[in-house]
Scaffold this active site. Structure first.
Site, PDB file in Angstrom:
ATOM      1  N   GLY A 175       0.755  -1.245   0.000  1.00  0.00           N
ATOM      2  CA  GLY A 175       0.000   0.000   0.000  1.00  0.00           C
ATOM      3  C   GLY A 175       0.783   1.292   0.000  1.00  0.00           C
TER       4      GLY A 175
ATOM      5  N   TYR B 246      -9.607   6.214 -11.964  1.00  0.00           N
ATOM      6  CA  TYR B 246      -9.418   6.854 -10.642  1.00  0.00           C
ATOM      7  C   TYR B 246      -9.088   8.336 -10.773  1.00  0.00           C
ATOM      8  CZ  TYR B 246      -8.043   1.913  -9.925  1.00  0.00           C
ATOM      9  OH  TYR B 246      -7.969   0.548  -9.929  1.00  0.00           O
TER      10      TYR B 246
ATOM     11  N   CYS C 253     -13.211   4.742 -28.273  1.00  0.00           N
ATOM     12  CA  CYS C 253     -14.465   5.436 -28.566  1.00  0.00           C
ATOM     13  C   CYS C 253     -15.240   5.690 -27.273  1.00  0.00           C
ATOM     14  CB  CYS C 253     -15.284   4.585 -29.533  1.00  0.00           C
ATOM     15  SG  CYS C 253     -16.798   5.394 -30.012  1.00  0.00           S
TER      16      CYS C 253
HETATM   17  N1  LLP Z   1      -1.876  -6.883  -0.913  1.00  0.00           N
HETATM   18  C1  LLP Z   1      -3.201  -6.943  -1.161  1.00  0.00           C
HETATM   19  C2  LLP Z   1      -4.016  -7.920  -0.450  1.00  0.00           C
HETATM   20  C3  LLP Z   1      -3.777  -6.059  -2.091  1.00  0.00           C
HETATM   21  O1  LLP Z   1      -5.087  -6.112  -2.310  1.00  0.00           O
HETATM   22  C4  LLP Z   1      -2.961  -5.128  -2.783  1.00  0.00           C
HETATM   23  C5  LLP Z   1      -3.531  -4.206  -3.751  1.00  0.00           C
HETATM   24  C6  LLP Z   1      -1.569  -5.124  -2.502  1.00  0.00           C
HETATM   25  C7  LLP Z   1      -1.079  -6.010  -1.559  1.00  0.00           C
HETATM   26  C8  LLP Z   1      -0.612  -4.190  -3.188  1.00  0.00           C
HETATM   27  O2  LLP Z   1      -0.873  -2.855  -2.939  1.00  0.00           O
HETATM   28  P1  LLP Z   1       0.150  -1.743  -3.454  1.00  0.00           P
HETATM   29  O3  LLP Z   1       1.445  -1.893  -2.693  1.00  0.00           O
HETATM   30  O4  LLP Z   1       0.337  -1.936  -4.893  1.00  0.00           O
HETATM   31  O5  LLP Z   1      -0.547  -0.471  -3.155  1.00  0.00           O
HETATM   32  N2  LLP Z   1      -5.572  -0.682  -9.464  1.00  0.00           N
HETATM   33  C9  LLP Z   1      -5.349   0.281  -8.401  1.00  0.00           C
HETATM   34  C10 LLP Z   1      -4.706  -0.345  -7.197  1.00  0.00           C
HETATM   35  C11 LLP Z   1      -5.473  -1.525  -6.620  1.00  0.00           C
HETATM   36  C12 LLP Z   1      -4.761  -2.180  -5.475  1.00  0.00           C
HETATM   37  C13 LLP Z   1      -5.456  -3.424  -5.032  1.00  0.00           C
HETATM   38  N3  LLP Z   1      -4.778  -4.159  -4.010  1.00  0.00           N
HETATM   39  C14 LLP Z   1      -4.538   1.444  -8.958  1.00  0.00           C
HETATM   40  O6  LLP Z   1      -4.210   1.437 -10.139  1.00  0.00           O
HETATM   41  O7  LLP Z   1      -4.253   2.395  -8.236  1.00  0.00           O
END
Ligand code: LLP
Length: 433
Positions: free
Chosen positions: A243, A327, A354
């Site tokens: 995150g 987003y 489109c």
């Molecule tokens: N662990 C779990 C259980 C998750 O659901 C996620 C992301 C991560 C780790 C990794 O999170 P990160 O370090 O990448 O923030 N498509 C969206 C982001 C969706 C994230 C979903 N879960 C975007 O483009 O911002």
């Protein structure tokens, strides 16, 4: 604009790892995703070091959903990464890339019977999202004569400063079990014959630019670890999720580093587990912060237009990068072949899809553009190609990986035949052919 050190401007051209992006666009065509393997490795190493400097038992799991290219995953596997996988497909990718099953965690709030069976067969730990899933897993493990090792996904009910669509640990989120119900869930797990609870897991959201919410989550997790230990659960790992955000606005966003994250979070974690007299592994699951800034998406200007404002119509759209449309995400833009020209003209950069919403970047000050210019969209290594589609029957573009100054295709571009290959005419339409 501030640039990470793998990006540079030389002779008016944007370079990645010292390789000219304009030459890459010419050699491989556009649109084109270009990724620096070295940058990904550097980010992984800084996570590992920051955590290991403060606690001896650490496992970094790459969140495979952020970038599912096998070559990216192999680069990380070779450094010792595991993976957070969210589907059977991601599990296959991780194993194929060389990640050992014991370094994987199968996450997800809606797993199929086939997903559960695969995790059992491969000996991959499962982050269980409901008691219903727990009992299905227990029954499936029994049928296979195996013990399934699990964690529960905790919903810590934490507000986090990010886009509401990517906050995952709110009390109202679909993910996890409310933190107050977690002890009862583990009691239930302990009573299952073919389940062994060995971990605890949470993930509070994505693109979080402040480390304080991670500290709050760690506090919830060590409080629960205490209760579970007292109850007789032997925790082998505590997974604090991913995150950590990245500075998409290069000059104005805060840029929290793994070092800052670890400096605040690990002491809370460490004190908490030491107070329980246990030494579980500390797991984290970063996606974006490992891979996002490694990558540029190169796209060619097809045409410009002056209407109520100026448009630059490019050859990549939300089929290849959906984050702006989905987003309202901001990505920095550099005109790769005019990288040190004055920013004189405001353009809205639009894709070929489109849909009115197919806007990659509204109202950006750029150099005067002409058809043929190459625009680089930065920070597209996470949730870029991974969320692409074939909408409007557009083949997905190739991906190139750069290691030092060596370049290689890590994914070939699709063509129309690839798109139609799995389609077929039903028999009743063949009659008379
Ligand atoms: N662990 C779990 C259980 C998750 O659901 C996620 C992301 C991560 C780790 C990794 O999170 P990160 O370090 O990448 O923030 N498509 C969206 C982001 C969706 C994230 C979903 N879960 C975007 O483009 O911002």
């Amino acid at each position: 604009m501030k640039l990470p050190h793998h990006l540079s401007i030389n002779n008016g051209h944007l370079h990645i790892n010292g390789v000219d992006c304009v030459a890459l666009a010419r050699a491989f065509g556009t649109p084109l995703y270009v990724t620096s393997e070295d940058r990904i490795c550097e980010q992984f190493r800084s996570y590992q070091k920051a955590l290991l400097d403060r606690y001896p038992y650490v496992q970094v799991l790459f969140a495979a959903k952020a970038n599912g290219n096998l070559a990216v995953m192999r680069a990380l596997a070779r450094l010792g990464a595991g993976a957070d996988v969210f589907s059977s497909g991601e599990l296959h990718l991780a194993l194929d890339a060389g990640m050992p099953p014991e370094k994987l965690l199968f996450n997800g709030s809606s797993k199929t019977p086939a997903d559960l069976l695969l995790a059992i067969k491969k000996g991959v730990k499962v982050s269980v999202d409901s008691l219903d899933e727990l009992h299905q897993l227990d029954a499936a493990a029994k049928a296979e004569g195996k013990i399934a090792k699990i964690a529960f996904r905790v919903n810590p009910a934490l507000e986090v400063p990010t886009h509401p669509k990517i906050a995952t640990g709110l009390a109202t989120s679909k993910f996890g079990i409310p933190h107050g119900e977690i002890p009862a869930a583990y009691r239930e797990a302990l009573s299952c014959t073919n389940i062994r609870p060995v971990g605890i897991h949470c993930h509070i959201g994505s693109q979080i630019l402040d480390v304080e919410p991670f500290v709050r989550a760690a506090e919830v997790m060590v409080r629960l670890a205490r209760e579970l230990t007292d109850m007789g659960v032997r925790l082998e790992f505590v997974d604090l999720g991913g995150g950590l955000g990245i500075p998409y606005h290069h000059d104005t966003d805060p840029a929290p580093t793994p070092e800052e994250y670890a400096a605040k979070v690990v002491p809370v974690f460490r004190a908490g587990v030491e107070a329980c007299g246990i030494t579980p592994e500390l797991w984290v699951e970063p996606g974006r912060s490992l891979v996002a800034d490694s990558t540029v998406l190169l796209t060619r200007v097809n045409s410009t237009k002056s209407a109520h404002k100026k448009f630059a119509n490019v050859d990549a759209g939300f089929n290849l990068l959906i984050r702006p449309a989905m987003y309202n995400a901001y990505h920095e833009i550099i005109v790769a072949d005019k990288a040190d020209a004055a920013l004189t003209t405001e353009y809205t950069v639009t894709g070929p899809i489109c849909e009115t919403g197919d806007i990659l970047a509204p109202d950006r000050k750029l150099p005067q553009l002409a058809a043929g210019d190459i625009i680089a969209i930065l920070d597209t290594g996470a949730y870029g190609f991974a969320m692409s589609s074939q909408y409007n029957c557009r083949p997905r573009c190739p991906e190139v990986l750069i290691h030092k100054k060596e370049t290689a295709l890590m994914r070939k571009g699709e063509n129309i035949a690839d798109i139609t290959a799995l389609m077929q005419y039903p028999d009743w339409q063949r009659q008379g052919d």
